[in-house]
Design a protein around this motif. Structure first.
Motif, PDB file in Angstrom:
ATOM      1  N   ASN A 167     -34.305   6.761  10.049  1.00 65.18           N
ATOM      2  CA  ASN A 167     -33.363   7.531   8.979  1.00 65.18           C
ATOM      3  C   ASN A 167     -32.197   6.129   8.580  1.00 65.18           C
ATOM      4  OD1 ASN A 167     -33.804  10.996   7.587  1.00 65.18           O
ATOM      5  ND2 ASN A 167     -34.246  10.640  10.202  1.00 65.18           N
ATOM      6  N   ALA A 168     -32.311   5.530   9.079  1.00 66.75           N
ATOM      7  CA  ALA A 168     -31.168   4.709   9.219  1.00 66.75           C
ATOM      8  C   ALA A 168     -32.175   3.432   7.934  1.00 66.75           C
ATOM      9  CB  ALA A 168     -30.946   3.886  10.858  1.00 66.75           C
ATOM     10  N   LEU A 169     -33.093   3.552   8.375  1.00 67.55           N
ATOM     11  CA  LEU A 169     -33.577   1.964   7.455  1.00 67.55           C
ATOM     12  C   LEU A 169     -33.888   2.703   5.757  1.00 67.55           C
ATOM     13  CD1 LEU A 169     -36.224   0.883   9.639  1.00 67.55           C
ATOM     14  CD2 LEU A 169     -34.729  -0.569   8.978  1.00 67.55           C
ATOM     15  N   SER A 170     -34.148   4.255   5.886  1.00 64.81           N
ATOM     16  CA  SER A 170     -34.046   4.538   4.893  1.00 64.81           C
ATOM     17  C   SER A 170     -32.557   4.166   3.933  1.00 64.81           C
ATOM     18  CB  SER A 170     -34.716   6.140   4.594  1.00 64.81           C
ATOM     19  OG  SER A 170     -34.155   7.087   3.608  1.00 64.81           O
ATOM     20  N   GLY A 171     -32.070   5.175   4.931  1.00 62.46           N
ATOM     21  CA  GLY A 171     -30.481   4.673   3.696  1.00 62.46           C
ATOM     22  C   GLY A 171     -30.352   2.600   3.173  1.00 62.46           C
ATOM     23  N   LEU A 172     -30.730   2.198   4.543  1.00 62.03           N
ATOM     24  CA  LEU A 172     -30.814   0.443   4.627  1.00 62.03           C
ATOM     25  C   LEU A 172     -31.597  -0.051   3.177  1.00 62.03           C
ATOM     26  CD1 LEU A 172     -28.784  -1.859   6.583  1.00 62.03           C
ATOM     27  CD2 LEU A 172     -31.825  -2.265   6.907  1.00 62.03           C
ATOM     28  N   ILE A 173     -32.777   0.949   2.759  1.00 61.96           N
ATOM     29  CA  ILE A 173     -33.356   0.030   2.330  1.00 61.96           C
ATOM     30  C   ILE A 173     -33.588   0.317   0.833  1.00 61.96           C
ATOM     31  CG2 ILE A 173     -34.205  -1.763   3.603  1.00 61.96           C
ATOM     32  CD1 ILE A 173     -36.896  -0.919   3.399  1.00 61.96           C
ATOM     33  N   CYS A 174     -32.917   2.036   1.013  1.00 63.00           N
ATOM     34  CA  CYS A 174     -33.268   2.868   0.112  1.00 63.00           C
ATOM     35  C   CYS A 174     -35.044   3.957  -0.354  1.00 63.00           C
ATOM     36  CB  CYS A 174     -32.684   2.387  -1.741  1.00 63.00           C
ATOM     37  SG  CYS A 174     -31.234   2.220  -1.368  1.00 63.00           S
ATOM     38  N   ALA A 175     -35.569   3.630   0.527  1.00 61.79           N
ATOM     39  CA  ALA A 175     -37.169   4.255   0.598  1.00 61.79           C
ATOM     40  C   ALA A 175     -37.293   5.368   1.203  1.00 61.79           C
ATOM     41  CB  ALA A 175     -38.000   3.091   1.015  1.00 61.79           C
ATOM     42  N   SER A 176     -37.990   6.364   1.079  1.00 64.70           N
ATOM     43  CA  SER A 176     -38.556   7.269   1.034  1.00 64.70           C
ATOM     44  C   SER A 176     -38.969   7.259   3.546  1.00 64.70           C
ATOM     45  CB  SER A 176     -39.129   8.600   0.787  1.00 64.70           C
ATOM     46  OG  SER A 176     -38.375   8.609  -0.744  1.00 64.70           O
ATOM     47  N   LEU A 177     -38.093   6.666   3.322  1.00 59.24           N
ATOM     48  CA  LEU A 177     -39.016   6.191   5.405  1.00 59.24           C
ATOM     49  C   LEU A 177     -38.139   7.265   5.686  1.00 59.24           C
ATOM     50  CD1 LEU A 177     -38.079   2.436   5.809  1.00 59.24           C
ATOM     51  CD2 LEU A 177     -40.161   3.466   5.046  1.00 59.24           C
ATOM     52  N   ASN A 178     -37.339   8.866   5.812  1.00 55.93           N
ATOM     53  CA  ASN A 178     -37.094   9.296   6.434  1.00 55.93           C
ATOM     54  C   ASN A 178     -38.272  10.349   6.782  1.00 55.93           C
ATOM     55  OD1 ASN A 178     -36.719   9.450   3.434  1.00 55.93           O
ATOM     56  ND2 ASN A 178     -35.462  11.965   3.847  1.00 55.93           N
ATOM     57  N   PHE A 179     -39.415   9.793   5.475  1.00 54.64           N
ATOM     58  CA  PHE A 179     -40.317  11.524   5.931  1.00 54.64           C
ATOM     59  C   PHE A 179     -41.496  10.636   7.188  1.00 54.64           C
ATOM     60  CE2 PHE A 179     -39.767  12.054   1.498  1.00 54.64           C
ATOM     61  CZ  PHE A 179     -39.614  13.599   1.917  1.00 54.64           C
ATOM     62  N   ILE A 180     -40.817  10.111   7.906  1.00 57.78           N
ATOM     63  CA  ILE A 180     -41.459   8.989   9.039  1.00 57.78           C
ATOM     64  C   ILE A 180     -40.827  10.030  10.282  1.00 57.78           C
ATOM     65  CG2 ILE A 180     -41.848   7.233  10.606  1.00 57.78           C
ATOM     66  CD1 ILE A 180     -42.339   5.842   8.441  1.00 57.78           C
ATOM     67  N   ASP A 181     -41.658  10.554  10.660  1.00 60.43           N
ATOM     68  CA  ASP A 181     -41.407  11.564  11.898  1.00 60.43           C
ATOM     69  C   ASP A 181     -42.682  11.191  13.195  1.00 60.43           C
ATOM     70  OD1 ASP A 181     -42.407  13.256  10.802  1.00 60.43           O
ATOM     71  OD2 ASP A 181     -41.021  14.274  10.147  1.00 60.43           O
ATOM     72  N   LYS A 182     -42.463  11.587  14.022  1.00 61.91           N
ATOM     73  CA  LYS A 182     -44.009  12.400  15.252  1.00 61.91           C
ATOM     74  C   LYS A 182     -45.055  13.051  14.624  1.00 61.91           C
ATOM     75  CE  LYS A 182     -42.475  15.856  17.643  1.00 61.91           C
ATOM     76  NZ  LYS A 182     -41.744  16.780  18.613  1.00 61.91           N
ATOM     77  N   THR A 183     -45.067  13.709  12.908  1.00 60.86           N
ATOM     78  CA  THR A 183     -46.093  14.452  12.864  1.00 60.86           C
ATOM     79  C   THR A 183     -46.552  12.854  12.256  1.00 60.86           C
ATOM     80  OG1 THR A 183     -44.671  14.683  10.300  1.00 60.86           O
ATOM     81  CG2 THR A 183     -44.368  16.745  12.513  1.00 60.86           C
ATOM     82  N   ASN A 184     -46.801  11.934  11.977  1.00 60.90           N
ATOM     83  CA  ASN A 184     -47.330  11.211  10.466  1.00 60.90           C
ATOM     84  C   ASN A 184     -47.606   9.729  11.652  1.00 60.90           C
ATOM     85  OD1 ASN A 184     -44.929  10.011  10.341  1.00 60.90           O
ATOM     86  ND2 ASN A 184     -45.487  10.938   8.092  1.00 60.90           N
ATOM     87  N   SER A 185     -46.716   9.498  13.085  1.00 59.53           N
ATOM     88  CA  SER A 185     -46.248   8.246  13.783  1.00 59.53           C
ATOM     89  C   SER A 185     -47.299   8.058  14.594  1.00 59.53           C
ATOM     90  CB  SER A 185     -45.145   8.281  14.348  1.00 59.53           C
ATOM     91  OG  SER A 185     -43.896   8.895  13.289  1.00 59.53           O
ATOM     92  N   VAL A 186     -47.941   7.135  14.958  1.00 59.35           N
ATOM     93  CA  VAL A 186     -48.821   7.075  16.683  1.00 59.35           C
ATOM     94  C   VAL A 186     -48.583   6.355  17.198  1.00 59.35           C
ATOM     95  CG1 VAL A 186     -50.864   8.349  15.702  1.00 59.35           C
ATOM     96  CG2 VAL A 186     -50.423   5.426  15.465  1.00 59.35           C
ATOM     97  N   SER A 187     -48.962   6.377  18.624  1.00 60.31           N
ATOM     98  CA  SER A 187     -48.533   4.316  19.719  1.00 60.31           C
ATOM     99  C   SER A 187     -50.016   4.526  19.695  1.00 60.31           C
ATOM    100  CB  SER A 187     -47.834   4.923  20.854  1.00 60.31           C
ATOM    101  OG  SER A 187     -46.943   6.538  21.080  1.00 60.31           O
ATOM    102  N   PRO A 188     -49.990   3.347  19.442  1.00 58.03           N
ATOM    103  CA  PRO A 188     -51.586   2.434  18.631  1.00 58.03           C
ATOM    104  C   PRO A 188     -51.207   1.543  20.758  1.00 58.03           C
ATOM    105  CG  PRO A 188     -50.300   2.205  17.016  1.00 58.03           C
ATOM    106  CD  PRO A 188     -49.058   2.387  17.615  1.00 58.03           C
ATOM    107  N   LYS A 189     -52.214   1.694  21.121  1.00 63.96           N
ATOM    108  CA  LYS A 189     -52.859   0.960  23.016  1.00 63.96           C
ATOM    109  C   LYS A 189     -53.052  -0.451  21.772  1.00 63.96           C
ATOM    110  CE  LYS A 189     -52.537   5.331  24.632  1.00 63.96           C
ATOM    111  NZ  LYS A 189     -51.567   5.585  25.779  1.00 63.96           N
TER     112      LYS A 189
END
Lengths: 430, 591
Positions: B123-145
């Motif tokens: 959300n902070a980055l989304s505000g910082l560079i005006c991109a819709s990064l706020n759509f990133i949450d745990k429903t579309n993120s993974v922790s690559p091994k």
């Protein structure tokens, strides 16, 4: 060899042959993938998938994702079966079907014999012309042929079997339950019912016929009901040992009740809840679930307490129409039980309507499905319409059966007089 | 006085501060019909990020500092890209970026509740560079091994639970991202190389990618203390067809020449890769300050170096008319992703990896697949040149509806000169009508697969070595292996849609069916069966009689009052008789 036995064996033979043929043709996977046949709850593909992913190195818990929704004990049972039969797993499905049809055959015959005895013993109470309407012995003799045919040659049951669904096993438990209540065998009835309840929850309604059956001096009905619940609880507890987290309950019970997967099926839930307004979703989930679980069970039990077999069938009918993930195998089971009431055929009015609807919808649904998802020339409404028609046909069939039953009940008691006060009269509910 | 103040401030900032800023531009004519330009802005801050409170910065962006501090970030890699990097014909870029927005972040090992921090950070980055990064949450993120390792200095053992990776392939880089991105530069976009980034020119490219990376590096050779690095890069690929000529120049590419360096920069340099000069000769004007030869991993590169002074300059190339026909030398490893099957019931997701190298390569493939397309892993097939290829390692975490994407990661050994196809079946899901994206029939973008490999040769490689900070660090930087992380295309899946105009109808129709069952069942269970005389009256006469009753009620009432009384008396007698009969019948029965 008596004619009956020859016919029954022919039915079995033809039924098995059709199944084997369908198992070996190239298009077999079509049945497996049809949404009408396999739902998220009964799909064998999901069982295979759960087996597969539990073998890979990081072994993710299949119950923490959208892989399988049946309790772990059942999953283990399927795993054992698939290890045992390997490539020949289809044999297991055919064997289960044969057993189920045999159970129904035994149950149907016994049921009609009991009915016959009861009506003969009560014959003095009936009006003289009612004698023509009570059940006849030759009818009882031929009923097993019809039951076997209705199960082994029933297209829905065949699709269900060759589509490798776990409903095949569910039907076996229900078949055993019928035997249990007809023969008044406490253990058979309660164990098979418990198995069915833990597998798909909705058979919990059948506790009512169980209670009614064993509600006499020889048995303690409350004890039997509690016993069933305890056994099904035990199955869940054993499941929790197999899958150390109780999270699987989230994935079996909660999934059935909250119906979050909107893959189309023959039921009413999917499109209704795709299109539902978000703030009414919970309300309608509750009302739809109460509609199937709580609404009809008490009135039907009170009305048909004399006949637990009919009560079971009508409750099964209601479950199949209104449950969250119904499949054709369950509809087929209800249809296969219908020959128990072959003697009601005379009183049924909508046989043509329902059978034509069944036939048309069975052809129409895959067609509009193809038009919607492959040709892109239809949309979801078409398929929704087909499922609505199917549900309506089932409702007509069920209410027709129940109405025929009470009509016969009346006619035996009061005769088939078509006059009232010298004028032509009709039978009406009032 | 003012000048004196400015000069003293400048001296204090540049000379006495622990913050160092360098700007570099690489221009690389590609072997195909494009020219690749790469801006590399690096701010190095000699401060330990673990102890630094980020209250005061000189040239390091304070906004970034606050993000690092507040969300416990150890390393951050963000890229916003429009267009697709064509590995097969363009080689490898300096910074790899997937289509759309891509973000991967290592949190510090002492972070509690990583998922929350991740949500707040996006959300902070989304505000910082005006991109819709706020759509990133745990429903579309993974922790690559296996795929992502920290690219900076790490003191603790690596634990991938502190890593998050997400990709929004539909999010494109645009002007509204460029402006805030430029504001993070010490000289903003006013002077120095940053002034070349004019939206009107850089968005007219085949490919453009903005990126921000934060990591820690060793401050010196002894590596006892860490430094914090903020890397801002822009990668652009211009097409000669769109430029109108092959003779590129700084003015033609960016609309203006370089007016001078950024005063805060320690160095402002332009490099022109003249590696392609042998096949398509071109000359540069003005001639460079220096010619550099870089021997890296068996690959010889030649660079023209321009050191920018306060004298305006525009570097231009001029090609001879004679053009040679080129033989492409595709890079050792490239890949693509595509769907198979038709219809909207089930599909196949395929990744095709080419290994052009003469030896076998070990690659790690990461697929972050949204939960809207659940996989059937038992249909997985990995085939190299038609033969089965077993993965050396496999990690699979199936997705969960509305909660978690499918995380699929595996290590494969690709034989020399081979094509490997990894395919797996999936099924289409049906969403709630409110869950479909706007323009639902356009489809939903599926993130690219990320393929990581350590290549033994530096052919086509331009990226920096892991210990490098500026582009000049990549000269003569021979290492035992070179990390490449290539991205495939993102693909579009069109989920079957409901009729969005139907909610009322669907609700009404389904409820009607429920009522159809309720009515008869209610009647059957609550009412008693009885005989009733048939109504022989025709419908028309019935209606007539009723109407008559309504209109002529008063008159008829008066006239017929006496008659009716008699009639009712008669019917009462009849009823009484029938009741008596019934009672008699019943008593008979009981007997």
């Amino acid at each position: 060899m008596p004619r009956n036995i020859t016919l029954i064996l022919t039915n079995y033979f033809v039924g098995i042959a059709i199944r084997l043929w369908l198992f070996f043709i190239d298009y077999n996977t079509i049945f497996m993938n049809r949404v009408e046949i396999s739902t998220p709850l009964n799909s064998w593909r999901r069982v295979v998938e759960a087996n597969y992913i539990s073998k890979i190195s990081n072994s993710p818990n299949p119950y923490e994702s959208d892989v399988i929704y049946e309790p772990p004990l059942y999953h283990m049972f399927y795993m054992v079966l698939s290890n045992l039969f390997g490539e020949q797993i289809y044999l297991m499905f055919i064997i289960a079907d044969i057993l189920t049809s045999y159970c129904l055959c035994v149950a149907g015959k016994k049921y009609l014999e009991t009915l016959f005895k009861k009506e003969i013993s009560n014959i003095d109470d009936y009006l003289p012309d009612a004698v023509n309407f009570i059940i006849k012995e030759q009818e009882i003799e031929s009923v097993d042929v019809y039951i076997v045919a209705a199960y082994m040659l029933n297209p829905y049951i065949i699709f269900n079997c060759v589509g490798y669904t776990t409903t095949v096993f569910q039907n076996l438990y229900l078949g055993l339950f019928f035997v249990g209540i007809v023969k008044k065998n406490v253990f058979l009835a309660s164990i098979s019912l418990a198995a069915a309840i833990s597998q798909s929850f909705y058979p919990i309604l059948l506790l009512a016929p169980l209670f009614v059956t064993f509600n006499d001096k020889r048995f303690n009905a409350t004890l039997v009901t509690t016993l069933t619940l305890i056994i099904s609880g035990l199955i869940l507890i054993i499941s929790s040992f197999l899958n150390p987290k109780w999270s699987y309950l989230n994935h079996s019970l909660k999934f059935i009740l909250s119906a979050p997967d909107f893959t189309p099926n023959i039921g009413l839930f999917w499109y209704f809840f795709i299109e539902m307004f978000e703030h009414f979703r919970t309300l309608f989930i509750y009302s739809f679930q109460l509609n199937v679980i709580a609404l009809y069970v008490i009135p039907l039990t009170l009305r048909f307490r004399q006949d637990p077999v009919l009560l079971t069938t009508s409750l099964l009918g209601i479950i199949t129409i209104f449950k969250s993930y119904p499949s054709l195998g369950e509809v087929g089971f209800v249809l296969a039980v219908l020959p128990f009431w072959k003697h009601l055929q005379f009183y049924m009015q909508q046989g043509l309507l329902t059978s034509v609807s069944f036939f048309m919808v069975t052809l129409l649904a895959p067609t509009v499905w193809h038009l919607w998802l492959y040709s892109g020339s239809a949309n979801a409404n078409f398929y929704f319409g087909a499922t609505l028609a199917f549900a309506t046909a089932q409702i007509f069939m069920l209410t027709d059966l129940l109405f025929a039953y009470i009509k016969r009940e009346y006619i035996i008691k009061y005769g088939c007089v078509k006059e009232c006060d010298g004028q032509e009269a009709v039978l009406l509910l009032e | 006085m003012c000048l004196l103040f400015f000069v003293s401030y400048y001296i204090s900032v540049v000379l006495c501060s622990s913050e160092h800023f360098t700007e570099e531009l690489l221009i690389k004519p590609l072997h195909s019909e494009q020219v690749y330009t790469h801006f590399h802005f690096v701010t190095k801050w000699d401060s330990d990020p673990n102890t630094e409170n980020f209250r005061h910065t000189n040239i390091f962006s304070r906004a970034i500092g606050e993000i690092i501090h507040r969300y416990n970030v150890q390393e951050l890699h963000l890229s916003l890209t429009t267009g697709l990097w064509r590995y097969e014909s363009w080689g490898y870029p300096v910074v790899n970026a997937g289509p759309g927005a891509e973000l991967w972040v290592w949190f510090k090992p002492d972070t509690v509740n990583v998922d929350d921090k991740w949500k707040f950070l996006t959300n902070a980055l989304s505000g910082l560079i005006c991109a819709s990064l706020n759509f990133i949450d745990k429903t579309n993120s993974v922790s690559p091994k296996y795929s992502f390792k920290p690219s900076g200095l790490v003191r603790e053992p690596i634990n991938s639970t502190f890593l998050r990776y997400a990709s929004l392939p539909k999010e494109h880089a645009c002007t509204e991202n460029l402006t805030p991105w430029k504001k993070l530069l010490p000289c903003k976009g006013r002077t120095g190389l940053g002034s070349l980034l004019n939206a009107g020119y850089i968005h007219n490219t085949r490919y453009h990618s903005l990126s921000i990376a934060i990591r820690t590096v060793c401050r010196d050779e002894s590596c006892t203390v860490p430094s914090l690095i903020l890397e801002q890069t822009v990668g652009l690929t211009y097409d000669y067809q769109m430029l109108g000529t092959r003779n590129w120049s700084i003015r033609r590419l960016f609309g203006q020449g370089i007016l001078g360096p950024c005063p805060l920069a320690e160095s402002t340099t332009v490099y022109v890769d003249t590696g392609s000069n042998f096949s398509i000769p071109f000359s540069l004007s003005p001639s460079p300050n220096e010619w550099l030869t870089s021997l890296r991993g068996g690959q010889e590169g030649r660079f023209a170096k321009y050191t920018i002074t306060y004298k305006p300059i525009s570097i231009a190339s001029s090609y001879n008319d004679k053009q040679n026909v080129l033989l492409k030398s595709p890079p050792p490893l490239f890949a693509s992703q595509y769907f198979t099957y038709y219809g909207q019931e089930k599909g196949g997701l395929n990744v095709k990896i080419h290994n052009n190298h003469w030896a076998s390569l070990d690659v790690v493939v990461l697929q972050n697949i949204p939960w809207i397309m659940p996989l059937f892993l038992h249909t997985l097939s990995m085939k190299t040149n038609g033969k089965e290829n077993k993965p050396l390692k496999l990690f699979y975490m199936p997705g969960k509806m509305r909660e978690r994407p499918t995380h699929f990661e595996y290590v494969l050994r690709l034989p020399a000169k081979s094509v490997t196809i990894i395919s797996v079946e999936f099924r289409y899901t049906f969403l709630k009508w409110t869950e479909y994206p706007p323009d639902a029939n356009h489809g939903i973008y599926i993130p690219p697969a990320v393929i990581s490999a350590l290549l033994p040769l530096a052919r086509n490689i331009t990226s920096l070595p892991q210990d490098g900070v500026t582009f000049s660090d990549s000269f003569n930087a021979s290492r035992s292996s070179y990390l490449v992380q290539i991205r495939t295309e993102s693909v579009i899946i069109t989920l079957p849609t409901p009729d969005f105009s139907m909610p009322y109808n669907a609700i009404c129709l389904a409820c009607t069916v429920v009522a159809l069952a309720f009515g008869p069942l209610h009647n059957i269970t609550t009412k008693r069966l009885g005989r009733k005389t048939k109504d022989k009256e025709r419908l028309l006469t019935k209606i007539k009689r009723k109407l008559k009753n309504v209109f002529c009620k008063k008159t008829i009432n008066r006239e017929l009052n006496s008659e009716e009384d008699e009639k009712t008396n008669e019917s009462i007698v009849k009823e009484f008789n029938s009741v008596c009969e019934n009672v008699e019948k019943e008593t008979k029965k009981e007997r």
